[in-house]
Design a protein around this motif. Structure first.
Motif, short mmCIF file in Angstrom:
data_model
loop_
_atom_site.label_atom_id
_atom_site.label_comp_id
_atom_site.label_asym_id
_atom_site.label_seq_id
_atom_site.Cartn_x
_atom_site.Cartn_y
_atom_site.Cartn_z
N ILE A 189 0.83 -1.21 0.00
CA ILE A 189 0.00 0.00 0.00
C ILE A 189 0.86 1.25 0.00
CG2 ILE A 189 -2.01 -1.03 1.13
CD1 ILE A 189 -0.96 0.26 3.77
N ARG A 190 2.12 1.12 0.44
CA ARG A 190 3.02 2.27 0.50
C ARG A 190 3.42 2.77 -0.89
NH1 ARG A 190 1.08 4.12 4.52
NH2 ARG A 190 1.45 3.07 6.50
N ALA A 191 3.09 2.03 -1.93
CA ALA A 191 3.31 2.54 -3.28
C ALA A 191 2.37 3.71 -3.56
CB ALA A 191 3.09 1.45 -4.31
N ARG A 192 1.27 3.80 -2.79
CA ARG A 192 0.26 4.85 -3.01
C ARG A 192 0.00 5.73 -1.80
NH1 ARG A 192 -0.79 0.39 -5.28
NH2 ARG A 192 -2.03 -0.48 -3.60
N THR A 193 0.18 5.19 -0.61
CA THR A 193 -0.03 5.99 0.61
C THR A 193 1.25 5.97 1.43
OG1 THR A 193 -0.85 4.08 1.86
CG2 THR A 193 -2.47 5.39 0.66
N VAL A 194 1.72 7.13 1.81
CA VAL A 194 3.00 7.20 2.53
C VAL A 194 2.79 7.77 3.92
CG1 VAL A 194 4.29 7.48 0.39
CG2 VAL A 194 3.55 9.51 1.64
N GLU A 195 3.83 7.64 4.74
CA GLU A 195 3.85 8.24 6.06
C GLU A 195 5.29 8.53 6.42
OE1 GLU A 195 2.35 5.46 8.93
OE2 GLU A 195 4.08 4.13 8.75
N ALA A 196 5.49 9.32 7.46
CA ALA A 196 6.84 9.66 7.91
C ALA A 196 7.62 8.38 8.21
CB ALA A 196 6.77 10.54 9.15
N GLY A 197 8.85 8.33 7.75
CA GLY A 197 9.70 7.18 8.00
C GLY A 197 9.59 6.06 6.99
N GLN A 198 8.73 6.24 5.99
CA GLN A 198 8.51 5.18 5.00
C GLN A 198 8.87 5.63 3.58
OE1 GLN A 198 7.88 2.07 5.90
NE2 GLN A 198 5.73 1.81 6.40
N ALA A 208 9.10 4.58 -2.12
CA ALA A 208 9.65 4.87 -3.45
C ALA A 208 10.00 3.58 -4.19
CB ALA A 208 10.88 5.76 -3.33
N THR A 209 10.54 2.60 -3.46
CA THR A 209 10.90 1.34 -4.12
C THR A 209 9.65 0.59 -4.57
OG1 THR A 209 10.97 0.03 -2.05
CG2 THR A 209 13.01 1.12 -2.74
N PRO A 236 -0.17 -5.71 -0.35
CA PRO A 236 -0.75 -5.95 0.98
C PRO A 236 -0.88 -4.65 1.77
CG PRO A 236 1.19 -7.32 0.57
CD PRO A 236 1.19 -6.23 -0.45
N GLY A 237 -1.72 -4.73 2.80
CA GLY A 237 -1.76 -3.66 3.79
C GLY A 237 -0.83 -4.03 4.93
N VAL A 238 -1.31 -3.96 6.16
CA VAL A 238 -0.46 -4.33 7.30
C VAL A 238 -0.59 -5.82 7.56
CG1 VAL A 238 -0.34 -2.09 8.41
CG2 VAL A 238 -2.32 -3.53 8.83
N VAL A 239 0.55 -6.50 7.56
CA VAL A 239 0.57 -7.95 7.70
C VAL A 239 1.47 -8.31 8.87
CG1 VAL A 239 0.95 -10.13 6.50
CG2 VAL A 239 0.44 -8.06 5.17
N GLU A 240 1.08 -9.29 9.62
CA GLU A 240 1.86 -9.72 10.78
C GLU A 240 3.02 -10.60 10.34
OE1 GLU A 240 -0.82 -11.39 13.64
OE2 GLU A 240 -1.60 -9.42 14.22
N THR A 241 4.14 -9.96 10.01
CA THR A 241 5.35 -10.66 9.56
C THR A 241 6.54 -10.09 10.32
OG1 THR A 241 5.94 -9.07 7.84
CG2 THR A 241 4.35 -10.80 7.24
N THR A 296 -2.24 -4.22 -10.29
CA THR A 296 -1.87 -4.37 -8.88
C THR A 296 -3.13 -4.73 -8.11
OG1 THR A 296 -0.05 -2.78 -9.00
CG2 THR A 296 -0.98 -3.23 -6.82
N LEU A 297 -3.11 -5.89 -7.49
CA LEU A 297 -4.25 -6.38 -6.71
C LEU A 297 -4.04 -5.99 -5.25
CD1 LEU A 297 -6.80 -8.04 -6.29
CD2 LEU A 297 -5.39 -10.11 -6.31
N SER A 298 -4.89 -5.11 -4.75
CA SER A 298 -4.79 -4.68 -3.35
C SER A 298 -5.43 -5.71 -2.44
CB SER A 298 -5.49 -3.33 -3.15
OG SER A 298 -4.82 -2.31 -3.86
N VAL A 299 -4.67 -6.15 -1.45
CA VAL A 299 -5.19 -7.06 -0.42
C VAL A 299 -4.88 -6.38 0.90
CG1 VAL A 299 -5.22 -9.43 0.44
CG2 VAL A 299 -4.61 -9.00 -1.94
N ASP A 300 -5.62 -5.32 1.18
CA ASP A 300 -5.25 -4.41 2.26
C ASP A 300 -6.34 -4.16 3.28
OD1 ASP A 300 -7.02 -2.86 0.83
OD2 ASP A 300 -5.62 -1.24 0.37
N GLY A 301 -7.40 -4.98 3.25
CA GLY A 301 -8.47 -4.80 4.22
C GLY A 301 -9.20 -3.48 4.08
N GLY A 302 -9.10 -2.87 2.91
CA GLY A 302 -9.78 -1.60 2.68
C GLY A 302 -8.99 -0.37 3.08
N TRP A 303 -7.70 -0.55 3.41
CA TRP A 303 -6.86 0.58 3.85
C TRP A 303 -6.90 1.72 2.85
CZ3 TRP A 303 -2.76 0.39 7.89
CH2 TRP A 303 -1.98 1.55 7.94
N THR A 304 -6.69 1.43 1.58
CA THR A 304 -6.63 2.48 0.56
C THR A 304 -8.01 2.92 0.09
OG1 THR A 304 -6.28 0.76 -1.13
CG2 THR A 304 -4.32 1.87 -0.26
N ALA A 305 -9.07 2.31 0.62
CA ALA A 305 -10.42 2.68 0.21
C ALA A 305 -11.09 3.65 1.18
CB ALA A 305 -11.29 1.43 0.08
#
Length: 262
Positions: free
Chosen positions: A147-156, A161-162, A189-194, A244-253
């Motif tokens: 999801i960070r390809a489209r939504t960013v935050e400080a420290g990311q 960019a990659t 993906p959105g936030v994943v427990e890895t 790009t298939l978003s599997v993010d639990g609706g984060w970007t929606a």
């Protein structure tokens, strides 16, 4: 013209050989899911133990798997390993790293390390695997974005960019490889427990904040990404490429979980 598609076999992978690049975390679950649909899975990782553990997990569950140690950031090593492995029908690229720092705190060495694996490594894989699939006239390449390809935050910033760059490479490869019958797609993906998100999960407030960003109000597990991988590897997605298939639990929606008064 009558379409004779056998819909009972849309997700059947018994005739597919899959190369998994990055065999831990999400990669492990993808390998288990692909093998469960009948695919032969080659588990590749820079860490030989990770590759072996995932292969053992797949075979232990009744699937077909082997392990190989390889480095996607080393073009010569990757080419050598691909020659040894032989033809593959599907390649799944999950390997990535992140250094969480604000841009002003980033060192050049840290920048090079993140870009070297996430972007340069992806380019190396697309070029090496793509050349072989194009020559053969078929194949599916599945790269993991974010999801960070489209939504960013400080420290990311550098990580984001990659991943944005990866998606641009995926679209370009889809265009350039498409006439040869090779499909190229990404999963975001959105936030994943890895292990990659261990720093966040260790902070209860941070963990809850991320959980409530998406429409479903929770984190995902690696197994919840596996279905998207099987889909893009299978005949269910034969007309899907450059996506790009978003599997993010609706984060970007949605804009968080706050429900304003109406």
């Amino acid at each position: 013209m009558t379409d004779t598609t056998d819909y009972r076999r849309l997700f059947d992978l018994h005739d597919r050989r899959v190369l998994l690049l990055g065999a831990g975390g999400i990669g492990r679950e993808a390998g288990l899911a692909l093998a469960a649909q009948g695919a032969e899975v080659i588990c590749g990782d820079r860490d030989a133990d990770t590759a072996a553990t995932t292969a053992e997990g797949v075979t232990g569950a009744g699937g077909r798997a082997t392990a190989v140690e390889l480095d996607v950031t080393d073009p010569a090593d990757l080419d050598r390993r691909l020659d040894e492995i032989g033809d593959v029908d599907v390649v799944v690229l999950t390997a990535a790293i992140n250094v969480r720092k604000r841009l002003l705190d980033y060192s050049v060495e840290e920048f090079d390390r993140v870009v070297g694996l996430n972007l340069r490594g992806s380019f190396t894989v697309l070029r090496a695997v793509g050349a072989r699939m194009v020559a053969r006239g078929s194949g599916s390449i599945i790269a993991f974005s974010s999801i960070r390809a489209r939504t960013v935050e400080a420290g990311q910033g550098v990580y984001a960019a990659t991943k944005a760059g990866l998606e641009a490479l995926v679209r370009t490869a889809a265009v350039e490889f498409g006439e040869a019958g090779v499909r190229v797609n990404a999963i975001a993906p959105g936030v994943v427990e890895t292990p990659l998100t261990a720093q966040i999960r260790a902070d209860p407030e941070w963990y809850r904040a991320y959980a409530t960003k998406g429409a479903l109000g929770r984190w995902s597990t690696p197994s919840e990404l596996a279905g998207a991988v099987v889909y893009l590897a299978s005949d269910a997605s034969t007309f899907v490429t450059g996506s790009t298939l978003s599997v993010d639990g609706g984060w970007t929606a949605v804009d968080g979980r706050f429900v304003p008064p109406t």
